[in-house]
Motif scaffolding. Structure first.
Motif, mmCIF file in Angstrom:
data_model
loop_
_atom_site.group_PDB
_atom_site.id
_atom_site.type_symbol
_atom_site.label_atom_id
_atom_site.label_comp_id
_atom_site.label_asym_id
_atom_site.label_seq_id
_atom_site.Cartn_x
_atom_site.Cartn_y
_atom_site.Cartn_z
ATOM 1 N N ILE A 47 -6.413 0.196 -7.308
ATOM 2 C CA ILE A 47 -5.644 1.394 -7.635
ATOM 3 C C ILE A 47 -6.587 2.587 -7.713
ATOM 4 N N ALA A 72 1.820 -3.261 -10.698
ATOM 5 C CA ALA A 72 1.214 -3.695 -9.441
ATOM 6 C C ALA A 72 0.877 -5.185 -9.464
ATOM 7 N N GLN A 102 -5.228 -6.308 -6.420
ATOM 8 C CA GLN A 102 -4.879 -4.946 -6.036
ATOM 9 C C GLN A 102 -5.961 -3.972 -6.460
ATOM 10 N N TYR A 151 -1.310 7.992 -7.909
ATOM 11 C CA TYR A 151 -1.863 6.661 -7.731
ATOM 12 C C TYR A 151 -1.695 6.206 -6.289
ATOM 13 N N THR A 205 0.836 -1.183 0.000
ATOM 14 C CA THR A 205 0.000 0.000 0.000
ATOM 15 C C THR A 205 0.878 1.241 0.000
ATOM 16 N N LEU A 231 -2.142 2.604 -4.167
ATOM 17 C CA LEU A 231 -2.300 1.164 -4.307
ATOM 18 C C LEU A 231 -2.708 0.545 -2.980
ATOM 19 N N SER A 232 -3.753 -0.294 -3.009
ATOM 20 C CA SER A 232 -4.226 -0.976 -1.811
ATOM 21 C C SER A 232 -4.430 -2.458 -2.110
ATOM 22 N N ALA A 280 -0.824 -0.431 -13.474
ATOM 23 C CA ALA A 280 -1.554 -1.643 -13.100
ATOM 24 C C ALA A 280 -0.721 -2.893 -13.359
#
Length: 418
Positions: A245, A268, A243, A135, A124, A137-138, A265
């Motif tokens: 985003i 990720a 993920q 961006y 994250t 990310l999680s 993406a």
């Protein structure tokens, strides 16, 4: 399609024949509104000769039944053909009791489904590898992964008319997304003349028929039966996303390039092959869609012949629209995917295939929601305007025209081929 009306005082009977798609659902709505204004309080609708019905038809009929209920009227549905029973079963309601189709409050469901991704320092945080967007990310699902099934050969429609052996019927349940050239339906005979751009997310199907239709059509599941589509060529992915985003344009840029978002993406997801679904607010889309079904004759891509086959946008369209984008992307396409992917940048280091369902504008929820709930809410609360194959012009030098987004959220996961 034809709508035959018989009147007897405050009662009426409608006999429908043909395809009850979105365009004819709109015409049916006008007919029902006129009958309501003229004092009709008892209605019977005969579906015996209806060969197809979409979710737009279910929405119109549900609305009319609710209006009659307020007026203490009644409506009945008779002689349902097998095609109508199947389509309405997917839509999740019983023709004897349409209240089930209007009892769900999707807006409330959208609010209730809000969730917060778990914080994980390793997965994250802010991503700074791109210039036009910001961006975040999680983690969505620690074990999230997708399988991808290529369907058909995209080049076959250039060699000759497509027949039944060139098309495949696929089921599209809630844990899937898909894109390609196809149509809503379960067999070649019933929909071969309307194959066009198709995008599916979480069982919700958007399709622009190539038979001269003026409106995109759609099907939204509400019951246990998964919808089906006939694909001439495309990609069908199933699984869960790893993920999440969140993105928006940076202070120095007006919008985020879709190729930049795709690159983020892919990184990720591990950097090889990934599936991506994006819900975003568009700054401008470059796209094309078929004007004729490739089952009648081989496609022509020469000028001026291509103008009879494709409707495309040389300039960005749908500025400030809400869009649902589905796609597959890769750094180096595997042989099984090579025919399905195209370069997304001038360096040819990023490849992909994306379709977009375009809706009327409405701000997206600021909190993260479940993808299936968000997709259903878009179809229920927004007007579906178009379904496009997104384009990248990588023939020249300099900046290649491509679609851009202002903000949104994306779901991504690595892919393995099946």
């Amino acid at each position: 399609m034809t709508i035959a009306t018989e009147r007897a005082g405050s009662s009426a009977r409608l006999a429908l024949e043909g395809r009850l798609d979105r365009e004819w659902a709109e015409r049916l709505a006008y007919t029902l509104e006129e009958l309501l204004r003229d004092g009709v309080r008892s209605l019977s609708v005969d579906f015996e000769r209806v060969t197809y019905a979409s979710s737009a038809a279910a929405t119109v009929l549900s609305r009319y039944r609710d209006q009659l209920a307020v007026l203490r009227g009644e409506v009945s549905f008779t002689a349902l053909s097998p095609a109508v029973r199947q389509m309405f079963g997917v839509a999740g309601w019983d023709p004897a009791d349409l209240s089930r189709s209007t009892g769900r409050d999707l807006a409330a469901e959208l609010r209730r489904s809000s969730w917060h991704a778990p914080s994980n320092p390793a997965l994250t945080g802010q991503l700074s590898l791109a210039s036009a967007g910001r961006y975040e990310l999680s983690l969505a699902d620690p074990g999230g992964a997708l399988t991808c099934r290529p369907v058909g050969d995209p080049t076959s429609r250039l060699r000759g008319p497509l027949g039944p052996e060139d098309c495949t019927t696929v089921a599209l349940p809630i844990d899937s997304f898909a894109l390609g050239i196809g149509a809503i339906g379960d067999d070649y005979a019933g929909c071969h003349d309307r194959l066009g751009e198709l995008a599916a997310v979480s069982g919700c199907l958007a399709h622009f028929p190539s038979d001269g239709a003026r409106f995109a059509d759609y099907l939204v599941p509400a019951g246990p039966t998964p919808p089906q589509a006939v694909l001439a060529s495309g990609l069908v992915c199933r699984g869960t996303f790893a993920q999440l985003i969140r993105f928006r344009a940076s202070e120095q840029a007006d919008a985020v390039f879709l190729s930049e978002l795709a690159g983020v993406a892919l990184k990720a997801a591990g950097g090889a092959l990934a599936g991506l679904v994006v819900a975003g607010e568009s700054a401008g889309l470059y796209g094309a869609r078929l004007r004729r079904s490739p089952t009648g004759a081989p496609m022509r891509l020469d000028v001026p012949g291509v103008r009879q086959w494709l409707s495309f946008s040389p300039e960005p369209i749908y500025r400030r629209a809400t869009t649902l984008i589905v796609g597959v992307l890769a750094r180096s396409p595997q042989p099984a995917l090579q025919a399905h992917l195209r370069p997304l940048d001038l360096t040819r280091r990023l490849w992909g295939h994306f379709h977009a369902a375009v809706f009327s504008y409405r701000p997206l929820p600021q909190r993260t929601v479940e993808l299936a709930t968000l997709a259903r809410a878009l179809f229920a609360n927004h007007q579906l305007r178009d379904v496009l194959h997104l384009l990248w012009d990588v023939r020249g030098s300099g900046d290649a025209p491509e679609s851009t987004l202002v903000r949104g959220v994306g779901w991504v996961a690595p892919i393995s081929l099946t």
